[in-house]
Write an enzyme that holds these catalytic residues in place. Structure first.
Site, PDB file in Angstrom:
ATOM      1  N   GLY A  25       0.766  -1.235   0.000  1.00 47.39           N
ATOM      2  CA  GLY A  25       0.000   0.000   0.000  1.00 47.39           C
ATOM      3  C   GLY A  25       0.796   1.283   0.000  1.00 47.39           C
ATOM      4  O   GLY A  25       0.221   2.368  -0.150  1.00 47.39           O
ATOM      5  N   GLU A  54       4.245  -6.848   1.134  1.00 47.46           N
ATOM      6  CA  GLU A  54       3.667  -7.175  -0.171  1.00 47.46           C
ATOM      7  C   GLU A  54       3.587  -5.940  -1.070  1.00 47.46           C
ATOM      8  O   GLU A  54       2.505  -5.520  -1.481  1.00 47.46           O
ATOM      9  CB  GLU A  54       2.271  -7.777   0.009  1.00 47.46           C
ATOM     10  N   ARG A 113       2.533  -1.693  -6.309  1.00 44.19           N
ATOM     11  CA  ARG A 113       2.583  -0.368  -6.910  1.00 44.19           C
ATOM     12  C   ARG A 113       3.933   0.309  -6.648  1.00 44.19           C
ATOM     13  O   ARG A 113       4.526   0.916  -7.548  1.00 44.19           O
ATOM     14  CB  ARG A 113       1.449   0.487  -6.333  1.00 44.19           C
ATOM     15  N   TYR A 141     -10.785   5.335 -11.331  1.00 42.20           N
ATOM     16  CA  TYR A 141     -10.500   5.917 -10.009  1.00 42.20           C
ATOM     17  C   TYR A 141     -10.408   7.440 -10.018  1.00 42.20           C
ATOM     18  O   TYR A 141     -10.023   8.012  -9.002  1.00 42.20           O
ATOM     19  CB  TYR A 141      -9.160   5.394  -9.486  1.00 42.20           C
ATOM     20  N   CYS A 160     -15.401   4.807 -27.493  1.00 39.55           N
ATOM     21  CA  CYS A 160     -16.719   5.458 -27.522  1.00 39.55           C
ATOM     22  C   CYS A 160     -17.347   5.509 -26.137  1.00 39.55           C
ATOM     23  O   CYS A 160     -18.392   4.899 -25.879  1.00 39.55           O
ATOM     24  CB  CYS A 160     -17.620   4.745 -28.516  1.00 39.55           C
ATOM     25  N   GLU A 161     -16.725   6.210 -25.237  1.00 36.87           N
ATOM     26  CA  GLU A 161     -17.202   6.470 -23.876  1.00 36.87           C
ATOM     27  C   GLU A 161     -16.737   7.867 -23.482  1.00 36.87           C
ATOM     28  O   GLU A 161     -15.561   8.208 -23.677  1.00 36.87           O
ATOM     29  CB  GLU A 161     -16.618   5.470 -22.866  1.00 36.87           C
ATOM     30  N   TYR A 197      -0.708  -1.508 -12.446  1.00 36.93           N
ATOM     31  CA  TYR A 197      -2.146  -1.435 -12.704  1.00 36.93           C
ATOM     32  C   TYR A 197      -2.445  -0.715 -14.020  1.00 36.93           C
ATOM     33  O   TYR A 197      -3.428  -0.010 -14.149  1.00 36.93           O
ATOM     34  CB  TYR A 197      -2.877  -0.765 -11.530  1.00 36.93           C
TER      35      TYR A 197
END
EC number: 4.1.1.20
Length: 422
Positions: free
Chosen positions: A239, A275, A278, A318, A344-345, A373
């Site tokens: 994290g 762990e 990122r 996010y 197309c969004e 990610y």
């Protein structure tokens, strides 16, 4: 570092001529700097030297096999959350005993595969999971090592979608229930429940929630040991945040983070497990894109890239900020752009109102902080090919994933050739 200086550094990342690389391999293109990855691994090893500690890289952050092989060769373990990640880790050279299997929804098939391959430890998240794991381990005649993932009910102060340690989140076991499990641990005869695990969230930019979480874990561990429980490991998860926005994000220094963890667990004679995912990979990677066109609306100027939300979904999913650096000559005038992709969004937007040096069609931009990610969350939405990936090292590069072909995209599909019944 000024914008022009940063653009110059990115144009020669890893000693490679990035515009020439883009011309050869095409865009969108993921680039990873091997030296940056190695530097993070070296910093972790130095910080843990002399400690009884282990690092298990969070495979979900970036699961490219060449990246995994480099991390495995450095002596790190792997934290996995699926059978697919297990198979990737094993193929990349991780030893089964150095793999930790996390995740709230491990299936019967996945647990059986992990037991078959001798995965080192399971981070269990419910009594129901313990029951299933116990039955499957007993059927194989093996004993499985287990850590209970506890939910310390700590607000990680990060984006709600990557916060995992509050009581309302789906992850972990409440402390009262964990007490009961440890008290009755002999009931699961094929399990050795001798570890604790917690992970409160990702992209943490302050040490306060980390200190709170490890303090609660340490107190709970002392309570369990006082009641006679043997704890061989405590897994503090990952994290630790990274800098996505230069001059704005100020993540804790690694040494301060480690000091907070070691301070909380002073006197614990078991193994501490970390762990990171990122933190190891994000800042080592960029997504390189080419400008399709500059579209001028009535009130906004749109910078349309050939990269899209299917290549890097974090901004859409996010509302995440990624620095965007045009690889253009210095001293161009500044313009305000909405940086978007061709999907197309309306949500296919990397940035709104971003002030950048003036960019023209066919020029390159680097979307920074994309090493974690990014590719691991990519899709073929709008039937767009998955991008290629390259690893840059000492002035050269390795093509570690070729661009997906049209044939590969549809390889698993079929026409109505064979009608089946159940």
């Amino acid at each position: 570092m000024t914008d022009s200086t940063r653009a110059g550094a990115l144009a020669t990342l890893g000693g490679v001529d990035v515009p020439a690389l883009a011309a050869r391999e095409g865009t969108p293109l993921y680039l990873y700097d091997a030296a940056a990855i190695d530097a993070r691994i070296a910093a972790l090893k130095a910080g843990l030297a002399g400690r009884r500690a282990r690092v298990c890289y969070a495979v979900k952050a970036n699961s490219s096999r060449a990246i995994l092989a480099r991390i495995a060769a450095a002596g790190l373990g792997a934290d996995i959350v699926s059978e697919g990640e297990m198979r990737r880790a094993l193929a990349a050279g991780f030893r089964p005993e150095d793999i930790v299997f996390s995740g709230v929804g491990k299936t019967r098939t996945e647990i059986q595969a992990a037991l078959e391959h001798g995965v080192g430890r399971f981070n269990a998240e419910s009594i129901e999971e313990l029951d299933l794991l116990d039955a499957l381990a007993a059927a194989r005649g093996v004993s499985a090592a287990v850590a209970l993932r506890v939910n310390p009910d700590v607000d990680a102060r990060t984006h709600a979608k990557i916060s995992t340690g509050k009581a309302e989140n789906k992850f972990g076991i409440a402390l009262d229930q964990a007490r009961a499990i440890f008290r009755d641990a002999a009931r699961w005869t094929a399990l050795r429940i001798d570890g604790l695990h917690a992970h409160i969230g990702s992209q943490l930019l302050t040490l306060d929630p980390i200190r709170e979480a490890v303090a609660r874990m340490a107190a709970f561990g002392r309570e369990l040991q006082g009641a006679g429980t043997v704890l061989r490991s405590i897994d503090v998860g990952g994290g630790l945040g990274v800098c996505y926005r230069a001059g704005h994000d100020h993540p804790p220094a690694l040494e301060d983070y480690l000091a907070a963890v070691f301070g909380a667990f002073e006197g614990f004679d078991g193994e501490l497990v970390f762990e990171p995912g990122r933190w190891l990979m994000a800042e080592a990677g960029i997504l390189l894109a080419r400008v399709v066109r500059v579209k001028r609306g009535d009130t906004r100027r749109f910078l349309v890239l050939d990269a899209a939300m299917n290549d890097l979904i974090r901004p859409s999913l996010y509302e995440a900020w990624h620095d965007i650096v045009p690889l253009v000559p210095a001293n161009r005038p500044l313009r305000e752009y909405d940086v978007v992709g061709p999907v197309c969004e309306t949500g296919d937007t990397f940035a709104q109102g971003r002030v950048l040096p003036e960019v023209e069609a066919d020029e390159l931009v680097a979307i920074c902080g994309a090493g974690a990610y990014g590719m691991s969350m990519a899709s073929t939405y709008n039937s767009r090919q998955l991008p290629a990936e390259v690893l840059l090292e000492r002035g050269g590069y390795y093509l570690i994933r070729r661009r997906q072909s049209w044939e590969e995209m549809t390889a698993g599909e079929s026409l109505l050739q064979e009608r089946r019944t159940t």
